[in-house]
Design a protein around this motif. Structure first.
Motif: not given
Length: 132
Positions: A95, A32, A85-86, A83, A92, A97, A88-90, A118
């Motif tokens: 995620y 990732y 741990k995001a 992803a 990819t 920040i 909201y749904s991503v 984010d």
């Protein structure tokens, strides 16, 4: 004579095998993180020219990437989480920040605006997300 022929064939073969192992083994970054670096670099390259990204692990399972080009005076810095741990749904496997003002500003410009970066998360929220 036989030993020199064996060395003549064995040494280049070992050299090629070593180079191939080094190239295909990859770094120690999780998938990732490497995908995040690739995505940010590709999107940045469109607006800022050739871009390079580097990953740094600052704690267990906590990664940051910084990306810069010749046209950016300051590196864009991001925290990268999987992803899962995001909040909201991503779409990819990662995620992102934005960690600095340059990254927050760039997140709304050019192709980086399509990445769902984010820009509102604070350092405390990142720590909380990473522990979940």
């Amino acid at each position: 004579m036989k030993i020199s022929k064996i060395c003549l064939y064995t040494v280049p073969l070992l050299l090629v095998a070593g180079i191939a192992y080094g190239n295909f083994k990859g770094g120690s970054e999780p998938t990732y993180v490497t995908e995040a670096m690739s995505a940010v670099s590709n999107k940045m390259s469109y607006d800022y020219g050739i871009t390079t990204c580097k990953a740094n692990q600052y704690q267990v399972d906590k990664w940051k990437i910084s990306c810069m080009s010749a046209n950016t005076p300051t590196a864009l810095s991001y925290s990268v989480l999987p992803a899962e741990k995001a909040p909201y749904s991503v779409p990819t496997p990662f995620y992102l920040i934005a960690d600095n003002d340059v990254a927050r500003k760039a997140a709304g410009e050019g192709l980086l605006s399509f990445m769902m970066i984010d820009i509102r998360a604070e350092a405390d929220q990142v720590k909380q997300l990473a522990t979940n």
